[in-house]
Design an enzyme around this catalytic site. Sequence first.
Site, short mmCIF file in Angstrom:
data_model
loop_
_atom_site.label_atom_id
_atom_site.label_comp_id
_atom_site.label_asym_id
_atom_site.label_seq_id
_atom_site.Cartn_x
_atom_site.Cartn_y
_atom_site.Cartn_z
N TYR A 54 50.50 32.98 35.72
CA TYR A 54 49.52 33.66 34.85
C TYR A 54 48.26 32.80 34.66
O TYR A 54 47.25 33.27 34.16
CB TYR A 54 50.11 34.01 33.47
N ASN A 155 63.89 38.89 38.42
CA ASN A 155 63.75 39.78 39.59
C ASN A 155 64.86 39.57 40.62
O ASN A 155 64.61 39.82 41.82
CB ASN A 155 62.38 39.61 40.24
N1 LIG Z 1 59.22 37.99 35.38
C1 LIG Z 1 58.28 38.73 35.91
O1 LIG Z 1 58.18 38.88 37.15
C2 LIG Z 1 57.32 39.45 35.01
C3 LIG Z 1 56.56 40.50 35.52
C4 LIG Z 1 55.70 41.17 34.66
C5 LIG Z 1 55.62 40.80 33.33
N2 LIG Z 1 56.34 39.75 32.85
C6 LIG Z 1 56.26 39.31 31.43
O2 LIG Z 1 56.56 40.43 30.62
C7 LIG Z 1 55.48 40.66 29.70
C8 LIG Z 1 55.39 42.12 29.37
O3 LIG Z 1 55.11 42.90 30.53
P1 LIG Z 1 53.70 43.58 30.79
O4 LIG Z 1 52.65 42.80 30.07
O5 LIG Z 1 53.53 43.76 32.24
O6 LIG Z 1 53.87 45.05 30.18
P2 LIG Z 1 54.11 45.67 28.74
O7 LIG Z 1 54.34 44.63 27.71
O8 LIG Z 1 55.16 46.74 28.90
O9 LIG Z 1 52.75 46.40 28.47
C9 LIG Z 1 51.56 45.70 28.21
C10 LIG Z 1 50.43 46.71 28.15
O10 LIG Z 1 50.70 47.67 27.11
C11 LIG Z 1 49.65 47.66 26.14
N3 LIG Z 1 50.30 47.76 24.82
C12 LIG Z 1 50.91 46.77 24.13
N4 LIG Z 1 51.36 47.23 22.96
C13 LIG Z 1 51.05 48.54 22.89
C14 LIG Z 1 51.27 49.53 21.93
N5 LIG Z 1 51.91 49.27 20.80
N6 LIG Z 1 50.82 50.79 22.20
C15 LIG Z 1 50.19 51.07 23.38
N7 LIG Z 1 49.94 50.15 24.34
C16 LIG Z 1 50.36 48.89 24.09
C17 LIG Z 1 48.91 46.35 26.32
O11 LIG Z 1 47.55 46.49 26.00
P3 LIG Z 1 46.86 45.68 24.78
O12 LIG Z 1 46.99 44.21 25.12
O13 LIG Z 1 45.45 46.17 24.79
O14 LIG Z 1 47.61 46.04 23.52
C18 LIG Z 1 49.10 46.08 27.81
O15 LIG Z 1 48.11 46.76 28.55
C19 LIG Z 1 54.26 40.08 30.45
O16 LIG Z 1 53.14 39.89 29.63
C20 LIG Z 1 54.87 38.82 31.01
O17 LIG Z 1 54.96 37.82 29.99
C21 LIG Z 1 57.22 39.08 33.68
#
Ligand SMILES: NC(=O)c1ccc[n+]([C@@H]2O[C@H](COP(=O)([O-])OP(=O)(O)OC[C@H]3O[C@@H](n4cnc5c(N)ncnc54)[C@H](OP(=O)(O)O)[C@@H]3O)[C@@H](O)[C@H]2O)c1
Length: 304
Positions: A54, A155
């Site tokens: 990141y 994954n």
């Molecule tokens: N291990 C891996 O390979 C892997 C892969 C992907 C992600 N991750 C980790 O998992 C975390 C979460 O996954 P992600 O960030 O991809 O997806 P997520 O948490 O499911 O979704 C994040 C998105 O949703 C929006 N959001 C957040 N809260 C909200 C709410 N209450 N209502 C509506 N929209 C909302 C955010 O926008 P705003 O910021 O504008 O609120 C952002 O665009 C990542 O940040 C990372 O730390 C790990």
Amino acid sequence: MLAKVPTVKLSSGYKMPIIGLGTYVPNEKCHEVQQAVKWGIEAGYRHIDTAMVYRNEGQVGEGIASKIKDGLVTREELFITAKLWIDKHAENDVPYTLKQSLFYLKLTYVDLYLINWPFSVDDCQEDAGIDYIDTWRAMENVVKLGLARSIGVSNFNKEQLERLYTAAEIKPAVCQFEISPTLTQHDLVNYCKQLSIVPVAYCPLGLLSNSRKGKGKDLIKTDPKLGELAQKYGKSRVQIGLRYLIQRDITVIPKSTNKLRIQENFNLFDFELAKEDMDIVDSYNLNLRCLPGRGFSNLKNFPF
Ligand SMILES: NC(=O)c1ccc[n+]([C@@H]2O[C@H](COP(=O)([O-])OP(=O)(O)OC[C@H]3O[C@@H](n4cnc5c(N)ncnc54)[C@H](OP(=O)(O)O)[C@@H]3O)[C@@H](O)[C@H]2O)c1
């Protein structure tokens, strides 16, 4: 006084808060992460999910350090996850890479270190074909060196988890993978539980997130049935979706850089979904990944 976050006990013996703050943002929004971490800790989050890839570990580290300095939290009260990227799978690279992450995070240890993906690439981004079992030996070593308290993977599919579990001296404590109301993953979640591996959901909002478009499959954002559930419990659709995961004993790491949504996503502990309402949320499954990892699909050990 903030509510104490419920925790789950890992096979390592350490406890992990069942909600963490995700920190992945596109590079141009990197500067928002430090503030998000501060808001997260102020809102009650005690678990932060980061990764080397990141490229914002420095921002995360500044956010953590400032809240420790304020006296709001101690290091021991926090649970910090970092991840090994795919170009650092060589055994000798692992401790060096973790030390680099620790430098940026301003920490002396992480609570959890994960192999981000089961495949590997070399410096030229070509398939390195390193066996993740060899990488795991180095992961076990960083525990022995005191650089990580618990170790796990991300994954990995069922076959890869099984092979790793059998070969491991220190068993993986966690498997982090994509799980949401629109990708329910019952098989892999159940398999993790059989092995006492805690499932952690990334992209836990699935198609409920304001940034995801389901190509005509946005039903979950507008469906009146989920709207009725939200009204019944006095919560948002997203809170219903996150609570559904928590009630399946899945740890969630929603990301937001918006103060109100960071607070919203944490406020999950004053209600409980009834069995029939859990079934309703479960019925939104589309088996659709937000992160299909297509760019990696030609690599050995690609999991999906
Ligand atoms: N291990 C891996 O390979 C892997 C892969 C992907 C992600 N991750 C980790 O998992 C975390 C979460 O996954 P992600 O960030 O991809 O997806 P997520 O948490 O499911 O979704 C994040 C998105 O949703 C929006 N959001 C957040 N809260 C909200 C709410 N209450 N209502 C509506 N929209 C909302 C955010 O926008 P705003 O910021 O504008 O609120 C952002 O665009 C990542 O940040 C990372 O730390 C790990």
